[in-house]
Write a protein that holds these residues in place. Structure first.
Motif, mmCIF file in Angstrom:
data_model
loop_
_atom_site.group_PDB
_atom_site.id
_atom_site.type_symbol
_atom_site.label_atom_id
_atom_site.label_comp_id
_atom_site.label_asym_id
_atom_site.label_seq_id
_atom_site.Cartn_x
_atom_site.Cartn_y
_atom_site.Cartn_z
ATOM 1 N N UNK A 117 -95.638 25.445 -79.618
ATOM 2 C CA UNK A 117 -94.542 26.115 -78.890
ATOM 3 C C UNK A 117 -93.372 25.183 -78.597
ATOM 4 N N UNK A 118 -93.571 23.887 -78.769
ATOM 5 C CA UNK A 118 -92.481 22.941 -78.502
ATOM 6 C C UNK A 118 -91.536 22.824 -79.697
ATOM 7 N N UNK A 119 -91.830 23.530 -80.781
ATOM 8 C CA UNK A 119 -91.041 23.353 -82.005
ATOM 9 C C UNK A 119 -89.851 24.303 -82.075
ATOM 10 N N UNK A 120 -88.904 23.913 -82.919
ATOM 11 C CA UNK A 120 -87.655 24.664 -83.035
ATOM 12 C C UNK A 120 -87.840 26.001 -83.742
ATOM 13 N N UNK A 173 -78.388 30.587 -77.369
ATOM 14 C CA UNK A 173 -79.512 31.441 -77.797
ATOM 15 C C UNK A 173 -79.081 32.903 -77.897
ATOM 16 N N UNK A 174 -78.232 33.323 -76.967
ATOM 17 C CA UNK A 174 -77.728 34.701 -77.013
ATOM 18 C C UNK A 174 -77.000 34.940 -78.336
ATOM 19 N N UNK A 206 -85.452 34.107 -79.499
ATOM 20 C CA UNK A 206 -84.989 32.715 -79.600
ATOM 21 C C UNK A 206 -84.779 32.187 -78.185
ATOM 22 N N UNK A 207 -85.631 31.250 -77.794
ATOM 23 C CA UNK A 207 -85.531 30.745 -76.422
ATOM 24 C C UNK A 207 -86.116 29.342 -76.294
ATOM 25 N N UNK A 259 -81.687 25.896 -83.151
ATOM 26 C CA UNK A 259 -80.250 25.938 -83.421
ATOM 27 C C UNK A 259 -79.987 26.778 -84.678
ATOM 28 N N UNK A 260 -78.733 26.834 -85.067
ATOM 29 C CA UNK A 260 -78.334 27.700 -86.174
ATOM 30 C C UNK A 260 -79.160 27.472 -87.437
ATOM 31 N N UNK A 261 -79.433 26.178 -87.756
ATOM 32 C CA UNK A 261 -80.154 25.906 -88.999
ATOM 33 C C UNK A 261 -81.563 26.506 -89.000
ATOM 34 N N UNK A 262 -82.167 26.622 -87.832
ATOM 35 C CA UNK A 262 -83.511 27.205 -87.772
ATOM 36 C C UNK A 262 -83.457 28.716 -87.967
ATOM 37 N N UNK A 263 -82.399 29.322 -87.436
ATOM 38 C CA UNK A 263 -82.227 30.767 -87.631
ATOM 39 C C UNK A 263 -81.935 31.041 -89.114
#
Ligand SMILES: *Cc1c(COP(=O)(O)O)cnc(C)c1O
Length: 477
Positions: free
Chosen positions: A86-89, A380-381, A452-453, A458-462
């Protein structure tokens, strides 16, 4: 006897670490965590394991101690590197946490100094610090200066304390319970129903108020139901609104529920465990209009402030009521004093001896200031809105427009069962390991959830999540 005492002392002094040993163990633990954060975290969100951590049982509990290196290996192999990270991006499941590192520093200090934060008498500074944090949150939600509350282990306990207090304030005795009515929606977090049961209200009547298309409670129906229940001789006593449901991040119409609760003399509790800290953003704040009309609020710093697991909060206007439900005295506590402006956590919660959990919140926001927390929340929003837009261009169906940072989506395949198809998507993503989604069912429909929380997302993960979904879709259809 003296001989025996001295012999025992020789062994018992091992509990006080010698400075060299302390330094060595410190170094081992710090380098273990550095490795976890620097090398492991960015890459893996889900790590499948055959034996599910069973190896931890191979470390027997014995008379003698073991080398720290061996223990850290056992921890790494069986606890810290398997299943969900859970600590991961890349964690988009459930309501992601994250654990800003300052939480760990503060917990280290809280544990090492071991201050007794449960009662004012033992450590007034700690109690003042916690109450200061609670008042800061009260101010954020628009509560009056007289409001206070308690820092709990999480939202579930905060909700339980609120419900127990509501029960007592409304003077509900065992014989009244079958006539009591509680108003919720089906989207309320399950810890509310759990709390009702624990608070002895299993036999109370629960009315699930219908919702609109965005899964918001329909306040007009709420009012009709309250009136009808009163007519029948029942006792409406509690309405629970959500400020950020877990499934879809929906905020109930708090500004409509508030006045109804007042008119009909109901306790109005808001579960803002997930959504509460979005109020730090001036842009998001209007969504919560009416939250200040509530009697109590549950809010989770281990969600909205990205702190490590183990800190929630209850905010309440009627502090005396909270006190009357939770205070109990005992002869061995007779030295304690009651301080009106800074009541003790022990008098406002079920706990006596407790973790000094305020320090992790205090140190985190003091060291870094509020600005990065607010920016992270707003980021995140927007990440969620971006995902919501992009996922539709890939041909996915979506649920309501995300109010906070959670959206639901699914793919309707040309043939075959949509539930199976979407379940397979979740499974394939999980197997890949870089991204993690969880799923839900609303009105019998299977949805994948995108929440996403994590402060690390960040953007790259999305973008990675979108790329993976696109690949899966093109392979599977
Ligand atoms: C997480 C959550 C809870 C439960 O809080 P815990 O801190 O997990 O005990 C309650 N309500 C909502 C809306 C939540 O998201």
């Amino acid at each position: 006897m003296i001989d025996k005492i001295k012999k025992l002392e020789k062994i018992s002094t091992q509990l006080e670490l010698k400075p060299e040993k302390r330094k060595k163990w410190n170094q081992s633990v710090v380098s273990y965590i550095d490795h976890f954060l620097d090398d492991f975290n960015p890459n893996t969100t889900f790590h499948a394991s055959e034996d599910m951590g069973k190896g931890i049982l191979d470390v027997p509990i014995e008379e003698g101690g073991k080398p720290i290196e061996d223990l850290l290996v056992a921890l790494k192999d069986n606890v810290d590197r398997i299943s969900l990270n859970p600590a991961s991006a890349g964690h988009f499941g459930y309501i992601p946490g994250g654990g800003v590192y300052t939480t760990a520093l503060a917990d280290y200090m809280a544990a090492a100094t071991n201050r007794f934060s449960g009662v004012y008498y033992a450590c007034p500074g700690a109690v003042r610090m916690e109450n200061h944090l609670i008042r800061w949150m009260c101010k954020m939600v628009g509560y009056p200066d007289t409001a206070l509350g308690n820092l709990s282990s999480g939202g579930s306990i905060a909700n339980l304390s609120a419900i127990s207090t509501a029960r007592d304030v409304k003077n509900i005795k065992a014989r009244d319970i079958e006539k009591c009515v509680i108003y919720l929606t089906e989207q309320v977090h399950h810890c509310v129903q759990k709390a009702l049961r624990i608070a002895g209200m299993r036999e109370a009547i629960i009315r699930y108020i219908p919702m609109d298309n965005a899964y918001k409670m329909k306040a007009t129906i709420l009012e009709q139901q309250i009136v009808a229940d009163k007519k029948q001789g029942l006792r409406p006593f509690l309405v629970v609104g959500s400020a950020g449901t877990t499934n879809t991040g929906t905020v109930d119409p708090l500004d409509q529920i508030g006045p109804l609760a007042k008119t009909h003399d109901l306790w109005f509790h808001v579960d803002a465990a997930y959504g509460g800290f979005f109020m730090l953003s001036p842009e998001m704040k209007p969504l919560f209009k009416g939250i200040e009309l509530s009697d109590s609020i549950a809010i989770d710093p281990h969600k909205g402030l990205f702190l490590s697991y183990g800190i929630g909060a209850l905010l309440i206007k009627n502090v005396k009521a909270l006190y009357q439900t939770h205070r109990y005295s005992a002869s061995y506590l007779q030295d304690q004093i009651f301080v009106e402006e800074d009541p003790s956590p022990a008098d406002l919660s079920p706990e006596l001896t407790r973790h000094f959990r305020g320090l992790r919140m205090w140190l985190s926001i003091q060291l870094m200031g509020i600005r990065p927390f607010r920016a992270a929340i707003e980021e995140k929003v927007y990440l969620c809105r971006y995902f919501y837009d992009q996922i539709q261009t890939l041909g996915f169906e979506v649920g309501p427009y995300p109010e906070l940072s959670t959206a639901i989506f699914r793919y309707i395949p040309k043939k075959g069962d949509p539930t199976k198809f979407n379940d397979k998507i979740v499974e394939l993503i999980k197997q890949d390991g870089r991204i993690f989604f969880s799923s839900t069912t609303i009105d019998g429909v299977y949805w994948i959830r995108f929440s996403v929380f994590s402060f690390r997302t960040h953007l790259r993960h999305v973008e990675l999540a979108l790329t993976l979904l696109e690949e899966i879709i093109s392979n599977e259809i």
